[in-house]
Write an enzyme that holds these catalytic residues in place. Structure first.
Site, PDB file in Angstrom:
ATOM      1  N   ASP A 284       0.965  -1.103   0.080  1.00 19.56           N
ATOM      2  CA  ASP A 284       0.106  -0.070  -0.087  1.00 19.56           C
ATOM      3  C   ASP A 284       1.188   1.357  -0.106  1.00 19.56           C
ATOM      4  O   ASP A 284       2.063   1.113   0.037  1.00 19.56           O
ATOM      5  CB  ASP A 284      -1.079   0.030   1.344  1.00 19.56           C
ATOM      6  CG  ASP A 284      -2.215   0.845   0.956  1.00 19.56           C
ATOM      7  OD1 ASP A 284      -3.157   0.496   1.589  1.00 19.56           O
ATOM      8  OD2 ASP A 284      -2.038   1.848   0.172  1.00 19.56           O
TER       9      ASP A 284
HETATM   10  C1  GLC Z   1      -4.413   4.350  -0.331  1.00 18.19           C
HETATM   11  C2  GLC Z   1      -5.261   3.036   0.011  1.00 18.19           C
HETATM   12  C3  GLC Z   1      -5.456   1.993  -1.105  1.00 18.19           C
HETATM   13  C4  GLC Z   1      -5.247   2.729  -2.317  1.00 18.19           C
HETATM   14  C5  GLC Z   1      -3.784   3.303  -2.281  1.00 18.19           C
HETATM   15  C6  GLC Z   1      -3.691   3.998  -3.849  1.00 18.19           C
HETATM   16  O1  GLC Z   1      -3.422   4.715   0.819  1.00 18.19           O
HETATM   17  O2  GLC Z   1      -4.906   2.471   1.226  1.00 18.19           O
HETATM   18  O3  GLC Z   1      -6.597   1.433  -0.609  1.00 18.19           O
HETATM   19  O4  GLC Z   1      -5.364   1.599  -3.301  1.00 18.19           O
HETATM   20  O5  GLC Z   1      -3.395   4.260  -1.484  1.00 18.19           O
HETATM   21  O6  GLC Z   1      -4.431   5.002  -3.860  1.00 18.19           O
END
Ligand code: GLC
Length: 741
Positions: A284
């Site tokens: 993430d």
């Molecule tokens: C965010 C979220 C994740 C998302 C990623 C990219 O922090 O936790 O679900 O896909 O960043 O935007």
């Protein structure tokens, strides 16, 4: 670079293109080996580096480095860029690199791309797997036409805590339903498979158990037994993997003290081991680097080592892999085989997506234009939206509204377009194509029959608008009061400790009720709210979540009776925050609570609160009524490899045609571990015309009776099981008992 190498490279890549065109089913391992053999350590690290890229405005822009990195083959994927023209330009930049390895383009297409569908929690309330799959399919068609080949969805986190803002992104509290929905969404996104140009790679997230964050506080710690993890939280991920999900995404949380991004148990033992997953895992956003504040990594080099060795293949916006992997491999702290395995996984998806064959296949502006303006997409969104609506109360049968009535549409969300999109909607500068509730009512009921007043803000403490709202209510035959949260109160980093109606909305409801006019309440939210006064004093309540681009039309369809509501809650509604976590499939305990009275006689529960939820899992009303009868088991004894047919009759005993979600629950009465008082193990959504009856048959086998025992074996134990058929988890209509032997 020497001419000879370039010539060899040209031969190799042309062989790759030719081979892949004619052998879609053939594996790409040889091509991957060929590319891998040419790559430097820095280029390998580059393939595992993903950056967020708002469109560069020029060399001075912050993306300046990133564009240079792309050109030098130091980036494997970018996200937050969309549009075939922009994607083409970046792909052209990537093809200037030494090895010309194309980029993957990702985006959070969670519930629609240009056509926004209801938030996933709302969609799950439809219990309509085909509609849910179609919603993902439409999103994939639109996203892939805009240059994207990867969505960071579906979010498959089981959530039992509505304080957690991300409950809106998932499918609620139940593992069985959540697993089916996870698979449906993966199939929708990936369509006919990666070779098709309208497929996008799915990404099962957030792996794992992110929804069990302490206190419902986003990003917080998760601590649970492996048994609970395997029985409640992992099955939707496994379902996604079995459905062919191309990628997984780490979660931010630590699980039992190990940050998910550094958990070899989750990634090497379970995902890539037990489940034999051959896709890749992306972290993430900076979750690898965040192992430093977790106190699990000393610095970004340590974080890179821990994460790569644990099985995190791609570093999203962490820069740990880009800056450290070469040195870690040279010093033997990360094995070349672990590095190559990660790179291989990424290259495999790029081959499977056809990007080596044609790096520009997702950048056709003609296809993009067509996909963005397809009326079928809006139709699908409207259908999904009305199926997601849950009728909580209709005591006086005020609904459906009668034609010609003067309607006063009042409330802070009645004219909002942005809020209808809910959290995690793809951002567009212009949301005027979203049908607000006011617009939907104008279309369906006629401008001449519609009055409007805002009444108050969502969170604003001012009551200045009350007077006008009361006047407007008095001038109407019926009031539709649209209240709830704003979309910004949902989604990531939006945990709430107080789930009540924000601002002075409850006061507004009381004032409008005092006019004596009949009132329909619409509650717009991305989670279960606590609204006891409204629930106890207003006879007509509709939960409308955040329904997306067609919100206004879908709500008008339901309120007018053009569509008879069929939604059923997939998450328990607490009476107050003190009751959380609350979920239907709880254990009985040795001193079971009396569900509908405050606790006494030394039983579990609260002395100041009823124990049951305010609105239970599986609950939702219809304009008609359904009678259940004639429960018949083909046998009351189930052998090891046997199957019992459970049959019943459902009759539409009301005046409206409608749909009913017939739910089958089981209870293992005595087992080597305590078992839930009930567990959803099957359901059927059936349509019945007024007066019509249908036979419904379920099949019960040992799989439906199985659970993880103390040794973590998946077993069905001999003994008695209750088989319950209900219209909700708290409305069991028929019940029988079988013996598994
Ligand atoms: C965010 C979220 C994740 C998302 C990623 C990219 O922090 O936790 O679900 O896909 O960043 O935007």
């Amino acid at each position: 670079m020497k001419t000879k190498t370039i010539f060899h490279l040209f031969i190799l890549l042309s062989a790759i293109f030719t081979a892949s065109i004619h052998s879609q089913t053939k594996s790409y391992e040889k091509q991957i080996d060929s590319v891998l053999s040419l790559m430097t350590l820095e280029e390998k690290a580059g393939q595992l580096h993903q950056v967020s890229l708002s469109w560069a405005t020029g060399p001075a822009s912050p993306e300046g480095d990133k564009l240079k990195d792309i050109k030098e083959g130091k980036i494997g994927s970018v996200f937050n860029i969309r549009g075939s023209e922009k994607v083409r330009a970046l792909q052209e930049l990537a093809l200037q690199s030494r090895l010309k390895i194309p980029l993957l383009f990702g985006l959070d297409v969670i519930h629609g791309f240009k056509t926004t569908f209801p938030i996933p929690l709302a969609e799950s309330a439809s219990w309509d797997l085909e509609a849910i799959e179609l919603a993902a399919r439409v999103a994939a068609v639109e996203a892939s036409a805009s240059g994207l080949n990867w969505t960071f969805a579906p979010m498959v986190d089981i959530a039992r805590d509505p304080r957690w803002g991300r409950i809106m992104e998932g499918a609620g509290e139940d593992t069985y339903l959540g697993s089916l929905i996870a698979a449906a969404r993966v199939k929708g996104f990936q369509g006919k498979g990666f070779g098709s140009v309208d497929a996008v790679m799915a990404c099962a997230k957030h792996y794992a158990a992110y929804g069990a964050a302490t206190g419902g506080r986003d990003y917080n710690s998760v601590d649970m037994s492996e048994r609970m993890l395997r029985e409640i939280y992992l099955p939707p991920f496994k379902a996604a993997a079995v459905a062919g999900a191309a990628t997984f995404m780490n979660s931010f949380n630590d699980l039992n003290g190990v940050p998910a991004s550094g958990s070899a148990f989750l990634m090497r033992n379970i995902l890539k081991g037990e489940w034999n997953f051959n896709g890749f895992v992306v972290s993430d956003w900076a979750s690898i680097r965040e192992m430093i504040p977790h106190g699990f990594a000393e610095n970004d080099r340590d974080a890179a080592k821990l994460a790569l060795n644990a099985g995190s293949d791609m570093d999203m916006e962490g820069y740990c892999y880009r800056d450290n992997l070469k040195d870690l491999v040279e010093k033997g702290e990360v094995s070349l085989s672990n590095l190559d395995d990660a790179v291989r996984r990424v290259l495999r998806k790029k081959f499977e997506m056809g990007l080596f064959e044609d790096p520009f296949r997702f950048t056709d502006p003609v296809r993009e234009e067509k996909a963005m303006n397809n009326p079928e997409h809006r139709k699908a969104a409207r259908d999904m939206a009305r199926k997601s609506i849950v009728l909580l109360k209709n005591d006086d049968e005020l609904l459906p509204l009668k034609n010609g009535q003067k309607i006063a549409l009042i409330g802070p969300l009645a004219k909002s377009e942005d809020d209808m999109l809910g959290g995690w909607a793809v951002g567009w500068d212009d949301n005027s194509d979203v049908v607000s509730q006011f617009e939907g009512f104008e279309i369906r009921f006629g401008k001449q029959n519609l009055l409007y007043s805002k009444g108050c803000g969502v969170s604003d403490p001012s009551k200045d608008g009350f007077e006008d709202a009361i006047k407007t209510a008095k001038a109407a035959d019926v009031v539709v009061l649209s209240i709830g949260e704003s979309r910004s109160m949902n989604g990531e980093a939006a945990s709430r400790s107080n789930l009540g109606l924000p601002g002075v909305q409850e006061d507004l409801v009381k004032e409008i009720m005092a006019t004596g006019k009949p009132v329909v309440i619409l509650i717009n939210a991305g989670r279960p709210l606590v609204f006891n006064w409204v629930a106890d004093n207003v006879p007509t309540i509709v939960y409308t979540w955040w329904l997306g681009s067609e919100a206004g039309n879908a709500i008008a369809d339901v309120l007018s009776g053009d569509y008879n509501p069929s939604g059923k809650l997939t998450v328990s509604f607490p009476r107050n925050e003190g009751q959380i976590p609350i979920y239907y499939n709880h254990f009985n305990t040795g001193r079971p609570s009396m569900q509908d009275i405050p606790s006494k006689d030394y039983r579990t529960g609260y002395i100041d609160l009823k124990q049951s939820s305010k609105f239970p899992f599986g609950y939702g009303l219809s304009y008609t009524s359904f009678d259940y009868s004639n429960l018949v088991f083909s046998s009351d004894r189930l052998s090891k490899d046997g199957v019992i047919d459970v049959t019943l009759t459902v009759k539409n005993s009301g005046d409206f045609d409608g749909e009913e979600v017939v739910q089958l629950y089981i209870r293992d009465l005595v087992a080597s571990l305590v078992r839930p008082v009930k567990e959803l193990k099957d359901f059927k959504k059936i349509s019945l015309k007024s007066g019509e009856s249908k036979k419904v048959t379920f099949k019960v086998d040992k799989e439906k009776l199985s659970f993880y025992n103390e040794k973590l074996d998946w077993v069905a134990e001999e003994g008695k099981f209750d088989i319950m058929i209900g219209s909700s988890s708290a409305d069991i209509r028929l019940k029988g008992t079988i013996v598994y032997e």
